[in-house]
Write an enzyme that holds these catalytic residues in place. Structure first.
Site, PDB file in Angstrom:
ATOM      1  N   GLY A 241       0.832  -1.198   0.000  1.00 39.80           N
ATOM      2  CA  GLY A 241       0.000   0.000   0.000  1.00 39.80           C
ATOM      3  C   GLY A 241       0.862   1.242   0.000  1.00 39.80           C
ATOM      4  N   ASN A 242       0.273   2.375   0.338  1.00 42.84           N
ATOM      5  CA  ASN A 242       1.059   3.606   0.458  1.00 42.84           C
ATOM      6  C   ASN A 242       0.419   4.510   1.507  1.00 42.84           C
ATOM      7  OD1 ASN A 242      -0.889   5.453  -0.942  1.00 42.84           O
ATOM      8  ND2 ASN A 242      -0.497   3.997  -2.606  1.00 42.84           N
ATOM      9  N   PHE A 243       1.065   5.648   1.795  1.00 44.50           N
ATOM     10  CA  PHE A 243       0.639   6.483   2.918  1.00 44.50           C
ATOM     11  C   PHE A 243      -0.464   7.488   2.573  1.00 44.50           C
ATOM     12  CE2 PHE A 243       5.114   5.490   4.209  1.00 44.50           C
ATOM     13  CZ  PHE A 243       4.775   4.699   5.301  1.00 44.50           C
TER      14      PHE A 243
END
Ligand code: CTP
Length: 404
Positions: free
Chosen positions: A208-210
């Site tokens: 995923g990512n932030f």
């Protein structure tokens, strides 16, 4: 948020969330509304009519039989610019759905000619029960507005869906409904993507990512505030939005976001792709949890479909396509390459080097790139104000395109 001069009947039913209603009344009054409160018998066991009379500066009515209360129900229904039923219990919802009338609240509801807003509150199992689902669909089909429930801690001690929307959100929902100023996007549909994507590795892990989704949601709200009907394709984000013109399509991964975006793009006049889409996903998704056997684990990643580039290929005249670019180096050069390479009408360049900008912050500092125009740098400001500025530039762009 203004409700200046609006006359609101607040109907309160028997739910623990009733304890929040004195605060709700205060917020409504603070926003400029006149408020008259009605309680069912059960509601009066959760919250005191005296508190509600005090904060609303009007008698809170809980009894249909005394004085003129019964005759008042027609008068109240005519007086109100809006009726808000918050919290609305499963029991009252069922009554509204079937036209039952055994207390002052249901009598006023049946007589009301104004828009009605319902903020349900109940335990998750009750909320998900097929009869509640059917009742929600039915009251909505009568033209009533449902204020979405929230996810969180419930009175039962369980966590799930069914909590009443917070008083601030209810006031925001109403204010947005009534704001009639400046609706240049009325009748124009928009597509907005927001949030991260999760690409599953196995049943418990993902890449995923932030991204928080805040910027994309702010864009969706800014478009809706101008009257656009928005489909918000939202990746796994904890953020919420309650605008009546925003429909949320929840997705998890890049392919689902691609499919959902393509489903609505044909109808959209404006598409703003603010999501931080994964560029790569695991080629294989393990059906069982991957065990810690060897000293290394090699995952083969393959490219996801680029949503922005694919929409750029099928874009028609009259459609405005906006992308984002998150860059750390050679910002302007890279972002300009995305503008032309993906056939976008605007790229919003986000720099991770700017203090207060980017993932998770409530502020942002962006530069807008448009073909044939010098880059426009916006100030560091709240994401809501950044979104409004972006949408104003989109309007200018569309105006220039139609008058060219
Ligand atoms: N984007 C998309 N689909 C993808 C990847 C990106 O629609 N699979 C969109 C993003 O929503 C954004 C724009 O493309 O509007 C640019 O995203 P960004 O991650 O900055 O660029 P990439 O094209 O992925 O290129 P790179 O990661 O090499 O910078």
């Amino acid at each position: 948020m203004s409700l200046e001069g609006k006359k609101i009947v607040l109907g309160i039913t028997g739910s623990i969330a009733a304890y929040k209603t004195p605060h709700l009344v205060r917020l409504l009054v603070k926003a400029g509304a006149q408020v008259r409160v009605l309680l069912t018998g059960a509601a009066a066991t959760f919250v005191s009519p005296l508190s509600l009379s005090t904060v609303s500066k009007n008698p809170a009515i809980s009894d249909m039989s005394t004085g003129d209360n019964w005759n008042n129900h027609v008068e109240m229904g005519l007086w109100a610019d809006a009726m808000v039923i918050a919290p609305c219990s499963a029991n009252t919802l069922a009554k509204l759905s079937n036209g039952l009338c055994d207390n002052i609240l249901s009598a006023v509801y049946l007589s009301a000619r104004c828009p009605v807003f319902i903020a349900p509150a109940m335990d998750e199992d009750m909320w998900l029960h097929p009869s509640t689902r059917a009742n929600i669909a039915r009251v909505r089909s009568y033209g009533n507005h449902i204020i979405p429930v929230a996810h969180g801690e419930l009175a039962s001690g369980l966590t799930g869906e069914g909590r009443m929307a917070e008083p601030e959100e209810i006031v925001q929902f109403l204010a947005q409904f009534f704001s009639e100023t400046n609706k240049p996007l009325k009748g124009i549909r928009s597509l907005v993507t927001a949030g991260p994507t999760y690409e599953r590795i196995d049943p418990v892990r993902f890449i995923g990512n932030f991204s928080s989704g805040k910027m994309g949601i702010a864009i969706a709200e800014a478009l809706a505030a101008m009257g656009s009907n928005v489909t918000l394709v939202l990746g796994p984000s904890h953020e919420q939005t309650f605008h009546p013109l925003i429909t949320i399509a929840r997705v998890e991964n890049a392919q689902q976001m691609y499919d959902a975006s393509h489903r609505v793009f044909g109808e959209a006049g404006i598409a703003v792709l603010a999501a931080a889409v994964a560029d790569f996903r695991p080629e294989e998704q393990s059906t069982g949890k991957i065990k810690k056997t060897g000293n290394e684990l090699n995952l083969k990643l393959i490219k996801t479909n680029d949503i922005l580039a694919s929409l750029g290929k099928i874009k028609q005249p009259g459609q405005t396509l906006v992308g984002f670019a998150l860059e750390t180096d050679n910002e302007l050069v890279n972002a300009t390459a995305k503008l032309t390479g993906k056939n976008a009408d605007m790229i919003v360049l986000n720099s991770l080097q700017d203090e207060g900008a980017g993932f998770g912050h409530d502020t942002n500092k962006v530069t807008l790139l448009m073909p044939g125009i010098a880059p426009v740098s916006l100030l560091l400001q709240s994401k809501a104000d950044t979104a409004k500025a972006i949408v104003n530039h989109i309007l200018e762009l569309r105006h220039a395109q139609t008058t060219a």
